[in-house]
Design an enzyme around this catalytic site. Sequence first.
Site: not given
Length: 233
Positions: A11, A36, A38, A40, A69, A71, A140, A148, A191-193
Amino acid sequence: MEKFPIQICPSILSGDFGRLADEAKKLEQAGADAIHVDIMDGHFVPNLTLGPKALAAIRKATRCFLDVHIMIYNPFDYVEVLVQSGADRITFHFEATEDVEDTIAFIRKCGKKAGLAFRPETSFSMIPKYIDKCDLILLMTVSPGFGGQKFMPEVLEKVKLTREACDKRGIRQGGISSQGLTLPPFDIQVDGGINHETAPLCVKAGANVLVSGDYLFKQPDMKKGIEGLRHCI
Ligand code: DX5
Ligand code: ZN
């Protein structure tokens, strides 16, 4: 369970925004399967990131597949400009629109891949009707909005149920065909962590496309970081 080929999508949100073109080149050279990106809107999620102009700059810098992606509310309205700016796949949120099917159809009509994303708290029951209508399901594993954050293990059950639903409907689980060819599975992205500890849990549950931001950008060597994630399973 069959062993899937795992795709790694770093990302760029965790990259240096003053040097986006260089970051994109670095990711391509390091062996990213996709970059990736993002996007937003400050409404659907409480953050603002990149827009079409920045996406176009990334497109100019690399031939890597751009996994966008979004959002944002009313994703349909932004498909055209994102396609013109170089997106290869547009993944939008189920929770952000009443027009899920029209939006998928429009993305595909533009010749691009369509992904459908689900927030961690959205029930699995919303997913099955879409798995044979789109190209990728994104589950997600953090609340969307920021890089992060800490991985939410409770989403693993949803990953497992989604993979099972694909299998039940006969949508490919991947593996090796009787001719010895590697078959691609239906794409389930997380996606995430995502890091070397959480990636194996996601893959075991059925994910085959891993997004990773903070973890990869903290590695001293991006190529080794990507390979490490791909093989930590
Ligand atoms: C969060 C974004 C993610 C983010 C992931 O809303 O969708 O793509 O960049 O970053 P990490 O891997 O740091 O959680
Ligand atoms: Zn993302």
